[in-house]
Design an enzyme around this catalytic site. Structure first.
Site, mmCIF file in Angstrom:
data_model
loop_
_atom_site.group_PDB
_atom_site.id
_atom_site.type_symbol
_atom_site.label_atom_id
_atom_site.label_comp_id
_atom_site.label_asym_id
_atom_site.label_seq_id
_atom_site.Cartn_x
_atom_site.Cartn_y
_atom_site.Cartn_z
ATOM 1 N N GLN A 77 -6.788 23.613 10.436
ATOM 2 C CA GLN A 77 -6.237 24.914 10.087
ATOM 3 C C GLN A 77 -5.589 24.870 8.698
ATOM 4 O OE1 GLN A 77 -3.149 26.345 12.672
ATOM 5 N NE2 GLN A 77 -3.212 28.403 11.808
ATOM 6 N N GLN A 109 -8.322 25.034 6.173
ATOM 7 C CA GLN A 109 -8.869 26.391 6.066
ATOM 8 C C GLN A 109 -7.916 27.304 5.302
ATOM 9 O OE1 GLN A 109 -11.717 27.891 6.689
ATOM 10 N NE2 GLN A 109 -10.997 29.953 6.281
ATOM 11 N N GLU A 110 -6.651 27.185 5.589
ATOM 12 C CA GLU A 110 -5.666 28.074 4.971
ATOM 13 C C GLU A 110 -5.538 27.855 3.473
ATOM 14 O OE1 GLU A 110 -4.090 30.639 5.989
ATOM 15 O OE2 GLU A 110 -4.074 30.530 8.170
ATOM 16 N N SER A 111 -5.498 26.595 3.039
ATOM 17 C CA SER A 111 -5.106 26.325 1.643
ATOM 18 C C SER A 111 -5.821 25.164 0.982
ATOM 19 C CB SER A 111 -3.614 26.030 1.610
ATOM 20 O OG SER A 111 -3.374 24.792 2.278
ATOM 21 N N TYR A 114 -12.706 32.729 10.094
ATOM 22 C CA TYR A 114 -11.513 31.873 10.092
ATOM 23 C C TYR A 114 -11.549 30.888 11.260
ATOM 24 C CZ TYR A 114 -6.456 30.805 10.292
ATOM 25 O OH TYR A 114 -5.229 30.183 10.333
#
Length: 178
Positions: free
Chosen positions: A18, A21-23, A135
């Site tokens: 996660q 994926q986020e940053s 996502y």
């Protein structure tokens, strides 16, 4: 990731996926709407008493707040008898992205369409928006890749430990290659 995921009894590899994926693990990243750091958490979410983690501009605090918030989503919104452990986590990821009320709407819509409201893949994901669908799919893809990599590393370590044990016992061995 290991430390805080363990604290909340979550899978650290899923949390790391996660974060990627986020940053792409970039703590300096700030989104146009103000989400901060590796876990792209809104400062207001981190400051909410249910999360209550200050200083999310610091990497460790950011990861802690993101993992704690995901745990809040799991416990508050997806602690239902019909949900298995995997789908609970997938719905929590979707809610992290789109908000729990939107995921609740998607689950109702799935049920109206005679899909299984308790399954993310090939069910609720089909009625969700493209951003949330992508996502969750990306995180799960990264998670599977990380898990396979860990499995292979662990297998190699086991082989290396066996070879080292044989060597320390003074036993020889023959390696045949093609």
């Amino acid at each position: 990731f290991r430390n805080y995921a363990s604290e909340y009894e979550l899978d650290w590899l899923l949390s790391a996926a996660q974060g990627y994926q986020e940053s792409r693990f970039d703590q300096s990243l700030v989104s146009p709407v103000g989400a901060v750091g590796i876990m792209q958490l809104m400062p207001s979410t981190a400051a909410d008493p249910v999360v209550g983690i200050p200083d999310i501009e610091l990497e460790e605090q950011n990861i802690h707040a993101g993992i704690k918030y995901k745990n809040v989503l799991l416990e508050r919104y997806f602690d239902e008898p019909g949900l298995d452990a995997l789908n609970r986590r997938l719905f929590a990821l979707a809610a992290y992205n789109a908000g729990p009320s939107r995921i609740r709407q998607y689950r109702r819509r799935a049920e109206e369409m005679r899909l299984d409201r308790d399954l993310w893949f090939r069910n609720v994901e089909l009625v969700s928006n493209r951003e949330t669908r992508t996502y969750v799919a990306n995180i799960f893809k990264y998670y599977l890749s990380y898990s396979e990599y860990r499995r292979r590393i662990d297998a190699l370590k086991t082989v290396a430990d066996g070879v080292n044990a044989l060597r320390s016992e003074g036993r020889g061995f023959l390696v045949i290659t093609h």
